[in-house]
Write an enzyme that holds these catalytic residues in place. Structure first.
Site, PDB file in Angstrom:
ATOM      1  N   TYR A 174       0.779  -1.221  -0.186  1.00 47.95           N
ATOM      2  CA  TYR A 174      -0.057   0.090  -0.106  1.00 47.95           C
ATOM      3  C   TYR A 174       1.102   0.939  -0.413  1.00 47.95           C
ATOM      4  O   TYR A 174       0.469   2.461   0.138  1.00 47.95           O
ATOM      5  CB  TYR A 174      -1.046  -0.503   1.290  1.00 47.95           C
ATOM      6  CG  TYR A 174      -2.006   0.973   1.199  1.00 47.95           C
ATOM      7  CD1 TYR A 174      -3.405   1.036   0.823  1.00 47.95           C
ATOM      8  CD2 TYR A 174      -2.304   2.483   2.074  1.00 47.95           C
ATOM      9  CE1 TYR A 174      -4.614   1.396   0.452  1.00 47.95           C
ATOM     10  CE2 TYR A 174      -3.351   3.171   1.601  1.00 47.95           C
ATOM     11  CZ  TYR A 174      -4.287   2.977   1.525  1.00 47.95           C
ATOM     12  OH  TYR A 174      -4.895   3.618   1.512  1.00 47.95           O
ATOM     13  N   LYS A 179      -0.644  10.122   1.119  1.00 48.76           N
ATOM     14  CA  LYS A 179      -1.936  10.214   1.916  1.00 48.76           C
ATOM     15  C   LYS A 179      -1.559  10.920   2.708  1.00 48.76           C
ATOM     16  O   LYS A 179      -1.785  11.816   3.641  1.00 48.76           O
ATOM     17  CB  LYS A 179      -3.094   9.214   2.323  1.00 48.76           C
ATOM     18  CG  LYS A 179      -3.303   8.130   1.308  1.00 48.76           C
ATOM     19  CD  LYS A 179      -4.714   9.029   0.616  1.00 48.76           C
ATOM     20  CE  LYS A 179      -5.708   7.954   0.187  1.00 48.76           C
ATOM     21  NZ  LYS A 179      -6.939   9.052  -0.369  1.00 48.76           N
TER      22      LYS A 179
HETATM   23  N1  LIG Z   1     -11.981   1.991   0.483  1.00 56.58           N
HETATM   24  C1  LIG Z   1     -11.359   1.613   0.943  1.00 56.58           C
HETATM   25  O1  LIG Z   1     -11.087   0.528   1.720  1.00 56.58           O
HETATM   26  C2  LIG Z   1     -10.697   2.909   1.774  1.00 56.58           C
HETATM   27  C3  LIG Z   1     -10.150   3.236   2.893  1.00 56.58           C
HETATM   28  C4  LIG Z   1      -9.861   4.189   3.874  1.00 56.58           C
HETATM   29  C5  LIG Z   1      -9.654   5.374   2.731  1.00 56.58           C
HETATM   30  N2  LIG Z   1     -10.153   4.819   1.203  1.00 56.58           N
HETATM   31  C6  LIG Z   1     -10.263   6.034   0.260  1.00 56.58           C
HETATM   32  O2  LIG Z   1     -11.366   6.904  -0.003  1.00 56.58           O
HETATM   33  C7  LIG Z   1     -11.517   7.333  -1.003  1.00 56.58           C
HETATM   34  C8  LIG Z   1     -12.955   6.580  -1.982  1.00 56.58           C
HETATM   35  O3  LIG Z   1     -11.952   5.045  -2.086  1.00 56.58           O
HETATM   36  P1  LIG Z   1     -13.424   3.826  -2.348  1.00 56.58           P
HETATM   37  O4  LIG Z   1     -12.588   2.583  -2.056  1.00 56.58           O
HETATM   38  O5  LIG Z   1     -14.555   4.728  -2.633  1.00 56.58           O
HETATM   39  O6  LIG Z   1     -12.586   4.499  -4.274  1.00 56.58           O
HETATM   40  P2  LIG Z   1     -13.227   3.549  -5.175  1.00 56.58           P
HETATM   41  O7  LIG Z   1     -14.194   2.569  -5.223  1.00 56.58           O
HETATM   42  O8  LIG Z   1     -12.636   2.734  -6.510  1.00 56.58           O
HETATM   43  O9  LIG Z   1     -13.736   4.481  -6.454  1.00 56.58           O
HETATM   44  C9  LIG Z   1     -12.653   5.519  -7.006  1.00 56.58           C
HETATM   45  C10 LIG Z   1     -13.891   6.520  -7.398  1.00 56.58           C
HETATM   46  O10 LIG Z   1     -13.020   7.685  -7.747  1.00 56.58           O
HETATM   47  C11 LIG Z   1     -12.617   7.851  -8.646  1.00 56.58           C
HETATM   48  N3  LIG Z   1     -11.496   8.549  -9.586  1.00 56.58           N
HETATM   49  C12 LIG Z   1     -10.140   7.326  -9.459  1.00 56.58           C
HETATM   50  N4  LIG Z   1      -9.185   8.394 -10.261  1.00 56.58           N
HETATM   51  C13 LIG Z   1      -9.678   9.062 -10.753  1.00 56.58           C
HETATM   52  C14 LIG Z   1      -9.111  10.461 -11.323  1.00 56.58           C
HETATM   53  N5  LIG Z   1      -7.940  10.696 -11.636  1.00 56.58           N
HETATM   54  N6  LIG Z   1     -10.042  11.664 -11.235  1.00 56.58           N
HETATM   55  C15 LIG Z   1     -11.320  11.405 -11.126  1.00 56.58           C
HETATM   56  N7  LIG Z   1     -12.050  10.776 -10.428  1.00 56.58           N
HETATM   57  C16 LIG Z   1     -11.017   9.643 -10.296  1.00 56.58           C
HETATM   58  C17 LIG Z   1     -13.363   6.684  -9.502  1.00 56.58           C
HETATM   59  O11 LIG Z   1     -14.096   7.162 -11.118  1.00 56.58           O
HETATM   60  P3  LIG Z   1     -14.546   5.782 -11.892  1.00 56.58           P
HETATM   61  O12 LIG Z   1     -16.098   4.933 -11.701  1.00 56.58           O
HETATM   62  O13 LIG Z   1     -15.131   6.849 -13.185  1.00 56.58           O
HETATM   63  O14 LIG Z   1     -13.542   4.989 -12.104  1.00 56.58           O
HETATM   64  C18 LIG Z   1     -14.777   6.514  -8.638  1.00 56.58           C
HETATM   65  O15 LIG Z   1     -15.601   7.292  -8.848  1.00 56.58           O
HETATM   66  C19 LIG Z   1     -10.190   7.113  -2.063  1.00 56.58           C
HETATM   67  O16 LIG Z   1      -9.264   8.272  -0.812  1.00 56.58           O
HETATM   68  C20 LIG Z   1      -8.755   6.060  -0.804  1.00 56.58           C
HETATM   69  O17 LIG Z   1      -7.912   6.011  -0.854  1.00 56.58           O
HETATM   70  C21 LIG Z   1     -10.636   3.961   0.979  1.00 56.58           C
END
Ligand SMILES: NC(=O)c1ccc[n+]([C@@H]2O[C@H](COP(=O)([O-])OP(=O)(O)OC[C@H]3O[C@@H](n4cnc5c(N)ncnc54)[C@H](OP(=O)(O)O)[C@@H]3O)[C@@H](O)[C@H]2O)c1
Length: 252
Positions: A154, A161
């Protein structure tokens, strides 16, 4: 009865899926109009916008790779033209290669830093004039526990981050006197598509569930509720904090 965010506009990066989508719906529930940014999944973005509109607020979709700084002026011009102003900025989109840090290619390092961190600063600079004129605004970015502890494979995201969290604190001090509040929300594992990017994610997920006092991984809505609180007037005294919402995982 007017809702607390009635008439405000929120731009949420990566709002087509996962935590971004849940946040968009939660803010819409409080009365905010939503600019749904996405990268490539137009169908999912459209669906999010339709679900938002059912809550009686406005929603439009805006395709933009926020890691491409040259593309940002058009994004902000379009959102402002559509909604009039941006009152809430949430940087949720993130990307990164899953591999050991010592094997990262420099372009993979740059990709995470550009999308996850540098884009946040660039977008803050874009919303500042409007927020300064109104003497109010809420800015928030999403972090993760990998910012300060080792999570296998990661590193690319974790390092970006860590920088993001520091950026939040610096911006919070500089912008609060202008009435603009900057905060962060950090989470453990959240059940979204991103989870599946982890090598052996099912085993990883089971391990995290075992170690989490709350006995499960988070739903996107668990995070969205905290994000919504931090963007609302009820949290006005919280400034420059990274609020951890992880079911107690980081305590162990
Ligand atoms: N999932 C976890 O376990 C977790 C834990 C802690 C923190 N987070 C944080 O929470 C946030 C969201 O994570 P998630 O798990 O919800 O992600 P996700 O389900 O993979 O969704 C990612 C989203 O970001 C968009 N995206 C990706 N790259 C982009 C770019 N360059 N420009 C514009 N949009 C972009 C994608 O658009 P498309 O649909 O068009 O691809 C999608 O809407 C992130 O910052 C992540 O680091 C996640």
């Amino acid at each position: 009865m007017t809702t607390p965010l009635h008439g405000k506009t929120a731009l949420i990066t990566g709002a087509s899926r996962g935590i971004g989508k849940a946040t968009a719906l939660a803010l819409a529930e409080k009365g905010a109009n939503i600019a749904v940014n996405y990268l490539q999944n137009e169908g999912a973005a459209q669906k999010t916008a339709e679900e938002i509109r059912l809550k009686g607020v406005k929603a439009e979709i805006f395709q933009c790779n926020v890691g491409d700084l040259d593309a940002l002026p058009a994004l902000f011009e379009n959102v402002t033209k559509t909604f009039g102003s941006i009152d809430i900025l949430i940087h949720n989109a993130a990307l990164g290669a899953f591999k050991p840090v010592h094997k990262l290619k420099m372009n993979q390092y740059d990709l995470s830093m550009n999308i996850n961190t540098k884009a946040f600063l660039a977008m803050v600079q874009k919303v500042l004039p409007g927020m300064e004129a109104k003497k109010e605004g809420a800015i928030l970015a999403i972090s993760s526990l990998g910012s300060h502890r080792y999570i296998p494979n990661y590193g690319a995201i974790g390092i970006s981050k860590a920088a993001l969290e520091s950026l939040i604190r610096y911006l919070a001090v500089e912008l609060m006197p202008k009435g603009i509040r900057v905060n962060g929300v950090s989470g453990g594992l959240v059940d979204t598509d991103a989870l599946k990017a982890f090598p052996f994610f099912e085993i990883f997920k089971q391990e995290v569930v075992k170690r989490t006092p709350a006995g499960r991984v988070a739903t996107p809505e668990d995070l969205a509720r905290v994000i919504t609180f931090l963007c609302s007037p009820e949290s006005s005294w919280i400034v420059g904090q990274i609020v951890i919402a992880d079911g107690g995982l980081s305590l162990i």
